[in-house]
Design an enzyme around this catalytic site. Structure first.
Site, short mmCIF file in Angstrom:
data_model
loop_
_atom_site.label_atom_id
_atom_site.label_comp_id
_atom_site.label_asym_id
_atom_site.label_seq_id
_atom_site.Cartn_x
_atom_site.Cartn_y
_atom_site.Cartn_z
N ALA A 116 49.01 35.48 36.73
CA ALA A 116 48.35 36.67 36.16
C ALA A 116 49.35 37.80 36.05
O ALA A 116 50.55 37.63 36.30
CB ALA A 116 47.16 37.08 37.04
N LYS A 117 48.86 38.99 35.71
CA LYS A 117 49.73 40.16 35.50
C LYS A 117 50.56 40.47 36.74
O LYS A 117 51.68 40.96 36.63
CB LYS A 117 48.88 41.38 35.14
CG LYS A 117 48.30 41.34 33.72
CD LYS A 117 47.49 42.60 33.46
CE LYS A 117 46.86 42.56 32.07
NZ LYS A 117 46.01 43.76 31.82
N ARG A 118 50.00 40.20 37.93
CA ARG A 118 50.72 40.54 39.15
C ARG A 118 52.03 39.74 39.29
O ARG A 118 52.89 40.06 40.09
CB ARG A 118 49.84 40.30 40.38
CG ARG A 118 49.35 38.87 40.54
CD ARG A 118 48.48 38.69 41.79
NE ARG A 118 47.77 37.40 41.74
CZ ARG A 118 46.57 37.23 41.20
NH1 ARG A 118 45.95 38.26 40.67
NH2 ARG A 118 46.00 36.05 41.19
#
Length: 322
Positions: A253-255
């Site tokens: 994901a974005k993290r």
């Protein structure tokens, strides 16, 4: 001409990323390798979360990746519309049929009550909190009284002891008891149709024979099979591919950095590098090299797809940029 029909159905609530591309590419290869028809459907039924500009971006990203489709929101086709927000009347017809069959009941449980269940031991699965059946046995008088203070959701009744068995095209024989999670929602209290019902109605209407998707939806399959059966619809074949995970053990994901296709494109990454990288992760080629999507069609073999989640460490990500 093959009667095989498959689909990819993104939700336009965020940018397409490599995890989406992974599922899209494998679903596309599964169908193209069998000379079947590939359908693109936009799952925007949760209006507050979805944006039209992201739907347009998804189509552009998939085309940039080298994927095409025979039917879709931008190309049309015999089973249009291919956008869920335009198909609400079909879902309401299904709800009416299930209601008349005595398979639905109103649920007045508040979000707080459901969250309390979710915080209890063993209360969660990938399908969300188990439902205890609180509203299933309300009398007509009790339902009428509660309706004055709260709009209900609608739940589908599950035979608690019923076991659902199906053969997964990647994971093999699957057996589960959907009732362990309790009766599930087919229409929320705010009127939004659930994913479970919408996807069943859409796949049936679009004559989808093969569904390849992420393993995060494996738990949804038994519930969807129950809906297919209750509505008298043919059940497609299912195949669930492993998820791409970060080194922290969580879904990519974005993290984990910018893994969006538009971000990679802006960074100068060519689509052939992404396709070749995904093909390598999927066991379709022995070594990583840039490849066009259509170069993989003839040799595609789902048996070579790994069954376990795939951890994307820094070294793997750097392959895209070198």
């Amino acid at each position: 001409m093959s009667n095989i029909r498959g689909r990819f159905a993104p939700t336009p609530s965020g940018l397409m990323h490599v995890g989406n591309a992974w599922a899209a590419l494998l679903a596309w290869l599964q169908i193209r390798s069998q000379d079947g028809k590939f359908v693109l459907r936009m799952e925007d039924i949760d209006g507050p979360r979805c944006r039209p500009e992201l739907a347009e971006q998804a189509l552009a990203d998939l085309r940039w990746l080298g994927l095409d489709w025979d039917e879709g929101p931008d190309t049309g086709g015999p089973h249009a519309p291919y956008t869920q927000s335009e198909r609400i009347s079909f879902y309401e017809e299904a709800i009416d049929k299930l209601n008349k069959s005595g398979l639905l009941y109103p649920c007045f449980c508040s979000r707080a009550e459901l969250l309390a269940v979710a915080s209890a031991p063993h209360g969660l699965s990938s399908e969300g909190p188990s439902y205890a059946g609180t509203c299933r046995h309300l009398t007509p008088e009790e339902r009428q009284a509660r309706q004055h203070s709260k709009a209900p959701s609608l739940r589908f009744k599950i035979d608690g002891g019923r076991s659902v068995i199906f053969e997964d095209g990647i994971l093999g024989k699957q057996q589960s008891t959907p009732g362990a999670g309790g009766d599930f929602v087919v229409r929320r209290a705010d009127g939004i149709i659930s994913y479970q019902l919408a996807v069943v109605m859409d796949d049936a209407a679009m004559r989808i024979t093969d569904v390849l998707r992420g393993a995060d939806l494996l738990d949804s399959t038994p519930r969807q099979i129950l809906l297919y059966e209750a509505l008298g619809l043919p059940v497609p074949r299912f195949a669930h591919v492993p998820l791409l995970m970060g080194e922290d053990g969580k879904r990519l994901a974005k993290r984990h950095g910018d893994t969006s296709l538009s971000g990679l494109k802006a960074a100068g990454v060519k689509p052939e590098r992404i396709v070749g990288w995904l093909a390598y992760l999927a066991g379709q080629v022995e070594r990583y090299e840039p490849l066009a999507a259509n170069e993989l069609i003839r040799s595609f073999d789902p048996i070579r797809i790994p069954k376990e989640p795939i951890t994307i460490h820094d070294g793997l990500m750097k392959q895209l940029f070198n």
